[in-house]
Design a protein around this motif. Structure first.
Motif, PDB file in Angstrom:
ATOM      1  N   ASN A   1       0.428  -1.107   4.277  1.00  0.00           N
ATOM      2  CA  ASN A   1       0.588  -0.034   2.493  1.00  0.00           C
ATOM      3  C   ASN A   1       0.080   1.818   3.280  1.00  0.00           C
ATOM      4  O   ASN A   1      -0.327   1.825   2.073  1.00  0.00           O
ATOM      5  N   ASP A   2      -0.481   2.244   4.208  1.00  0.00           N
ATOM      6  CA  ASP A   2      -1.170   3.694   4.186  1.00  0.00           C
ATOM      7  C   ASP A   2      -1.076   3.697   5.338  1.00  0.00           C
ATOM      8  O   ASP A   2      -0.538   2.588   6.834  1.00  0.00           O
ATOM      9  N   ALA A   3      -0.627   4.747   6.215  1.00  0.00           N
ATOM     10  CA  ALA A   3      -0.629   5.053   7.208  1.00  0.00           C
ATOM     11  C   ALA A   3      -1.949   4.160   8.271  1.00  0.00           C
ATOM     12  O   ALA A   3      -1.631   4.598   9.469  1.00  0.00           O
ATOM     13  N   THR A   4      -3.202   4.031   8.252  1.00  0.00           N
ATOM     14  CA  THR A   4      -3.921   3.835   8.715  1.00  0.00           C
ATOM     15  C   THR A   4      -3.586   2.013   9.601  1.00  0.00           C
ATOM     16  O   THR A   4      -3.266   2.081  10.854  1.00  0.00           O
ATOM     17  N   ALA A   5      -3.180   1.181   8.660  1.00  0.00           N
ATOM     18  CA  ALA A   5      -2.357   0.647   9.469  1.00  0.00           C
ATOM     19  C   ALA A   5      -1.059   0.711   9.575  1.00  0.00           C
ATOM     20  O   ALA A   5      -0.898  -0.120  10.998  1.00  0.00           O
ATOM     21  N   LEU A   6      -0.493   1.615   9.926  1.00  0.00           N
ATOM     22  CA  LEU A   6       1.226   1.652  10.791  1.00  0.00           C
ATOM     23  C   LEU A   6       0.650   1.732  11.687  1.00  0.00           C
ATOM     24  O   LEU A   6       1.536   1.809  12.910  1.00  0.00           O
ATOM     25  N   ALA A   7      -0.570   2.674  11.719  1.00  0.00           N
ATOM     26  CA  ALA A   7      -0.763   2.828  13.427  1.00  0.00           C
ATOM     27  C   ALA A   7      -1.603   2.257  14.073  1.00  0.00           C
ATOM     28  O   ALA A   7      -0.632   1.666  15.303  1.00  0.00           O
ATOM     29  N   LEU A   8      -2.003   0.893  13.406  1.00  0.00           N
ATOM     30  CA  LEU A   8      -3.045  -0.157  14.322  1.00  0.00           C
ATOM     31  C   LEU A   8      -1.907  -1.314  14.349  1.00  0.00           C
ATOM     32  O   LEU A   8      -1.580  -2.024  15.064  1.00  0.00           O
ATOM     33  N   LEU A   9      -0.429  -1.495  13.373  1.00  0.00           N
ATOM     34  CA  LEU A   9       0.179  -1.917  13.962  1.00  0.00           C
ATOM     35  C   LEU A   9       1.495  -1.443  14.638  1.00  0.00           C
ATOM     36  O   LEU A   9       2.430  -2.519  15.285  1.00  0.00           O
ATOM     37  N   ARG A  10       1.217  -0.444  14.781  1.00  0.00           N
ATOM     38  CA  ARG A  10       1.987   0.392  15.692  1.00  0.00           C
ATOM     39  C   ARG A  10       2.939  -0.893  17.047  1.00  0.00           C
ATOM     40  O   ARG A  10       1.684  -1.483  17.994  1.00  0.00           O
ATOM     41  N   GLY A  11       4.123  -1.254  17.714  1.00  0.00           N
ATOM     42  CA  GLY A  11       4.615  -1.991  18.496  1.00  0.00           C
ATOM     43  C   GLY A  11       4.477  -4.317  18.091  1.00  0.00           C
ATOM     44  O   GLY A  11       4.418  -4.745  19.452  1.00  0.00           O
TER      45      GLY A  11
END
Length: 309
Positions: A100-110
């Motif tokens: 739900n925010d960019a922090t999580a997107l970066a950590l979940l990449r891949g």
């Protein structure tokens, strides 16, 4: 029509409900609600006491009932402990995560993951970028007109294994802030809020200086005063290629809400009759679907009485 069966998602509970209420709510959803996916977790405020045992029990019960479970991250991450909580969620293997925010997107990449409506997507290339990073589904924000939804749905159809969802029912999330509106309304500071948001299980109604209905607040979150309702538009959205429809939990019989949406999506109930039944469940509610029709968000375009009765 896409030929793909429409899926119903129950979004995360946005309000500060006590643990006992949450437990009863998810037990009933498990046993009675015709939803395919349930999103669990705290999205709004990291200060709220986490109902860890309730969530763990609910994940297990929902899975045994054949429902898919997603774990949601916070929509606003500011403090180191909040960043760590997102990191911990991103690496767990209990269930897929909804960012739900960019922090999580970066950590979940891949890694396979979902993207929630708090991550704004307004064009096809952003959609494709998220898919290339591992996103398998995305719930659109509530402010898009139907022309934009159609364009995004067409692009989503070109992405293997990717699906698109819209927020079909519930107060619409409009903004989130570091300031706690609920605390301020009660003359309190955020650090000493006493969790007063728990007094309003469906949000605190806000009026204008002229006493006209306006918005609702939920801790640090601003919601629409009216309830988003896309019942009149479900057939249009299905034809456009939307396959997922999200219901946001409110202080109402959500099993009945899910039954109505399931029947309309399956063509067993006319949208107009579904509207009548929903209004009977929420006789004081104001409904809105203006955003989808490129009008003021609080506008309401009702369904006509056509289709099966």
């Amino acid at each position: 029509m896409t030929g793909i069966p429409a899926r119903l998602t129950l979004g995360p509970v946005l309000f500060n409900w006590p643990a006992a209420r949450l437990a009863d709510f998810y037990r009933r959803i498990t046993d009675e609600a015709p939803v395919d996916t349930v999103v669990l977790g705290e999205v709004v405020c990291a200060k709220r006491p986490p109902a860890v045992e309730v969530l763990a029990e609910s994940v297990d019960r929902l899975r045994r009932a054949g429902k898919e479970v997603l774990l949601a991250t916070l929509a606003l991450v500011m403090q180191p402990r909040e960043r760590q909580a997102v990191r911990d969620l991103a690496v767990q293997d209990d269930a897929p995560v909804e960012a739900n925010d960019a922090t999580a997107l970066a950590l979940l990449r891949g890694r396979p993951h979902a993207v929630g409506p708090y991550v704004q997507v307004y064009n096809e290339e952003t959609l494709a970028l998220f898919a290339s990073h591992g996103a398998t589904r995305l719930c659109l924000g509530p402010d898009l007109p139907v022309e934009a939804v159609v364009a995004l749905a067409a692009r989503a159809a070109e992405l293997p294994g990717f699906s698109l969802e819209v927020l079909a029912f519930g107060r619409l999330p409009l903004a989130i802030s570091a300031r706690c509106y609920h605390a301020r309304a009660h003359g309190l500071q955020k650090d000493g809020c006493q969790f007063v948001c728990g007094r309003d299980p469906d949000g605190l109604e806000v009026e204008t200086l002229d006493d006209a209905p306006f918005l609702a607040v939920n801790g640090v979150q601003v919601l629409s005063g009216s309830y988003g309702c896309l019942l009149p538009d479900l057939q249009l959205l299905q034809a456009a290629g939307i396959t997922g429809f999200r219901l946001s939990p409110q202080a109402v019989d959500m099993v009945a809400v899910a039954d109505i949406h399931r029947s309309v999506l399956d063509g067993e109930l006319a949208a107009a009759e579904g509207q009548v039944r929903l209004a009977a469940l929420m006789p004081e509610a104001r409904f809105a679907n203006g955003f989808l029709h490129a009008r003021a968000g609080l506008d309401w375009l009702a369904a006509r009485r056509t289709g099966p009765e």
